[in-house]
Design a protein around this motif. Structure first.
Motif, PDB file in Angstrom:
ATOM      1  N   PHE A 201       0.809  -1.217   0.000  1.00  0.00           N
ATOM      2  CA  PHE A 201       0.000   0.000   0.000  1.00  0.00           C
ATOM      3  C   PHE A 201       0.844   1.269   0.000  1.00  0.00           C
ATOM      4  CE2 PHE A 201      -2.743  -3.323   1.389  1.00  0.00           C
ATOM      5  CZ  PHE A 201      -3.949  -3.032   0.785  1.00  0.00           C
ATOM      6  N   ARG A 202       2.149   1.135  -0.156  1.00  0.00           N
ATOM      7  CA  ARG A 202       3.019   2.314  -0.172  1.00  0.00           C
ATOM      8  C   ARG A 202       2.880   3.081  -1.482  1.00  0.00           C
ATOM      9  NH1 ARG A 202       8.181  -0.555   2.719  1.00  0.00           N
ATOM     10  NH2 ARG A 202       7.081  -0.854   4.696  1.00  0.00           N
ATOM     11  N   ASN A 203       3.197   4.358  -1.419  1.00  0.00           N
ATOM     12  CA  ASN A 203       3.144   5.252  -2.584  1.00  0.00           C
ATOM     13  C   ASN A 203       1.743   5.378  -3.168  1.00  0.00           C
ATOM     14  OD1 ASN A 203       5.987   5.779  -2.549  1.00  0.00           O
ATOM     15  ND2 ASN A 203       6.254   3.710  -3.347  1.00  0.00           N
ATOM     16  N   GLN A 204       0.739   5.229  -2.305  1.00  0.00           N
ATOM     17  CA  GLN A 204      -0.646   5.346  -2.748  1.00  0.00           C
ATOM     18  C   GLN A 204      -1.432   6.335  -1.899  1.00  0.00           C
ATOM     19  OE1 GLN A 204      -2.524   1.527  -3.844  1.00  0.00           O
ATOM     20  NE2 GLN A 204      -0.583   0.611  -3.217  1.00  0.00           N
ATOM     21  N   GLY A 205      -0.734   7.108  -1.069  1.00  0.00           N
ATOM     22  CA  GLY A 205      -1.405   8.144  -0.293  1.00  0.00           C
ATOM     23  C   GLY A 205      -1.833   7.739   1.106  1.00  0.00           C
ATOM     24  N   VAL A 206      -1.417   6.576   1.584  1.00  0.00           N
ATOM     25  CA  VAL A 206      -1.840   6.142   2.925  1.00  0.00           C
ATOM     26  C   VAL A 206      -1.263   7.072   3.985  1.00  0.00           C
ATOM     27  CG1 VAL A 206      -1.779   4.278   4.631  1.00  0.00           C
ATOM     28  CG2 VAL A 206      -2.186   3.751   2.215  1.00  0.00           C
ATOM     29  N   PHE A 207       0.068   7.293   3.965  1.00  0.00           N
ATOM     30  CA  PHE A 207       0.636   8.204   4.969  1.00  0.00           C
ATOM     31  C   PHE A 207       0.085   9.609   4.786  1.00  0.00           C
ATOM     32  CE2 PHE A 207       3.590  11.483   6.319  1.00  0.00           C
ATOM     33  CZ  PHE A 207       3.576  11.245   7.677  1.00  0.00           C
ATOM     34  N   ARG A 208      -0.013  10.081   3.559  1.00  0.00           N
ATOM     35  CA  ARG A 208      -0.545  11.418   3.300  1.00  0.00           C
ATOM     36  C   ARG A 208      -1.937  11.566   3.928  1.00  0.00           C
ATOM     37  NH1 ARG A 208      -1.260  11.514  -2.164  1.00  0.00           N
ATOM     38  NH2 ARG A 208       0.988  11.524  -2.366  1.00  0.00           N
ATOM     39  N   THR A 209      -2.747  10.536   3.834  1.00  0.00           N
ATOM     40  CA  THR A 209      -4.095  10.590   4.393  1.00  0.00           C
ATOM     41  C   THR A 209      -4.052  10.592   5.914  1.00  0.00           C
ATOM     42  OG1 THR A 209      -4.914   9.425   2.444  1.00  0.00           O
ATOM     43  CG2 THR A 209      -6.365   9.490   4.351  1.00  0.00           C
ATOM     44  N   LEU A 210      -3.194   9.753   6.497  1.00  0.00           N
ATOM     45  CA  LEU A 210      -3.029   9.770   7.958  1.00  0.00           C
ATOM     46  C   LEU A 210      -2.554  11.150   8.426  1.00  0.00           C
ATOM     47  CD1 LEU A 210      -1.409   6.263   8.408  1.00  0.00           C
ATOM     48  CD2 LEU A 210      -3.405   7.058   9.687  1.00  0.00           C
ATOM     49  N   TYR A 211      -1.549  11.684   7.744  1.00  0.00           N
ATOM     50  CA  TYR A 211      -1.009  12.995   8.094  1.00  0.00           C
ATOM     51  C   TYR A 211      -2.082  14.084   7.960  1.00  0.00           C
ATOM     52  CZ  TYR A 211       1.759  17.247   8.006  1.00  0.00           C
ATOM     53  OH  TYR A 211       2.240  18.506   8.261  1.00  0.00           O
TER      54      TYR A 211
ATOM     55  N   ILE B  64      -4.342  13.995  10.965  1.00  0.00           N
ATOM     56  CA  ILE B  64      -3.729  14.577  12.165  1.00  0.00           C
ATOM     57  C   ILE B  64      -3.652  16.098  12.025  1.00  0.00           C
ATOM     58  CG2 ILE B  64      -1.641  14.672  13.594  1.00  0.00           C
ATOM     59  CD1 ILE B  64      -3.326  12.007  13.738  1.00  0.00           C
ATOM     60  N   LYS B  65      -3.252  16.571  10.867  1.00  0.00           N
ATOM     61  CA  LYS B  65      -3.150  18.015  10.642  1.00  0.00           C
ATOM     62  C   LYS B  65      -4.508  18.699  10.816  1.00  0.00           C
ATOM     63  CE  LYS B  65      -1.371  21.469   7.455  1.00  0.00           C
ATOM     64  NZ  LYS B  65      -0.880  21.738   6.100  1.00  0.00           N
ATOM     65  N   SER B  66      -5.568  18.056  10.340  1.00  0.00           N
ATOM     66  CA  SER B  66      -6.903  18.660  10.510  1.00  0.00           C
ATOM     67  C   SER B  66      -7.303  18.684  11.985  1.00  0.00           C
ATOM     68  CB  SER B  66      -7.950  17.936   9.668  1.00  0.00           C
ATOM     69  OG  SER B  66      -8.256  16.665  10.196  1.00  0.00           O
TER      70      SER B  66
ATOM     71  N   GLY C 288       0.853  22.299  16.857  1.00  0.00           N
ATOM     72  CA  GLY C 288       1.611  21.885  15.689  1.00  0.00           C
ATOM     73  C   GLY C 288       1.935  20.409  15.705  1.00  0.00           C
ATOM     74  N   ILE C 289       2.746  20.017  14.737  1.00  0.00           N
ATOM     75  CA  ILE C 289       3.133  18.616  14.539  1.00  0.00           C
ATOM     76  C   ILE C 289       4.639  18.562  14.368  1.00  0.00           C
ATOM     77  CG2 ILE C 289       2.928  16.591  13.029  1.00  0.00           C
ATOM     78  CD1 ILE C 289       0.244  17.824  12.047  1.00  0.00           C
ATOM     79  N   ARG C 290       5.251  17.571  14.983  1.00  0.00           N
ATOM     80  CA  ARG C 290       6.674  17.315  14.805  1.00  0.00           C
ATOM     81  C   ARG C 290       6.860  15.834  14.543  1.00  0.00           C
ATOM     82  NH1 ARG C 290       8.645  20.992  19.806  1.00  0.00           N
ATOM     83  NH2 ARG C 290       8.932  22.894  18.615  1.00  0.00           N
TER      84      ARG C 290
END
Length: 172
Positions: free
Chosen positions: A112-122, A125-127, A137-139
């Protein structure tokens, strides 16, 4: 702040529609512990060549899942299967009079890498941070040699120029 279901449709995050139609992001539950333990063992091996003691990591994950003051795991599900996770831990900032969330223990299953999974998790969290006045903030920290992860974090708008991490850890 109330936690709400967060769904990202395939087209909005360039997720391959042949692989997945949508992801569901949610707080992890105690029932997720076996999967989280396995993913953390894979992450430690993949990123640092460490073989974690299963009993220790099992107790650590279960302790965290039972005590929200220590942190919160979030999981990304696809068709009911956990395909990725991350952990947030709070850091009080007296300079900001609020909490900064640290992201750690990130793992996305290889298929499932390179398909937006981390981007979606991030994004989830950002929202949360953007909509909660007590969150500032986030670190995160990343191994200096993990250039692909650094590229992802930069593309998401994170800046790695401000601090350098130093640590001392007891030997296990």
């Amino acid at each position: 702040m109330r936690l709400v279901d967060f769904h990202i449709l395939a087209g909005s995050h360039q997720i391959s529609s042949t692989t997945m139609d949508s992801l569901h992001i949610r707080k992890a539950k105690l029932e997720d512990a076996p999967v989280l333990i396995a993913l953390q063992q894979k992450m430690a091996w993949a990123t640092e060549g460490l073989s974690l003691n299963e009993d220790t990591v099992s107790k650590g994950v279960k302790t965290l899942l039972g005590d929200a003051s220590k942190g919160q795991y979030y999981v990304a599900e696809f068709e009911g299967e956990i395909v990725g996770c991350l952990l947030t831990t709070p850091e009080w900032s007296e300079w900001r009079n609020g909490t900064v969330l640290w992201i750690q223990s990130v793992y996305v299953r290889e298929a499932f890498r390179n398909q937006g999974v981390f981007r979606t998790l991030y994004s989830f969290i950002k929202s949360q941070v953007e909509n909660d006045d007590s969150l500032m903030g986030i670190r995160l920290y990343v191994d200096k040699s993990n250039l692909s992860a650094q590229e992802v974090y930069t593309k998401l708008g994170m800046d790695g120029q401000h601090y350098q991490l130093f640590e001392w850890l007891k030997s296990s």
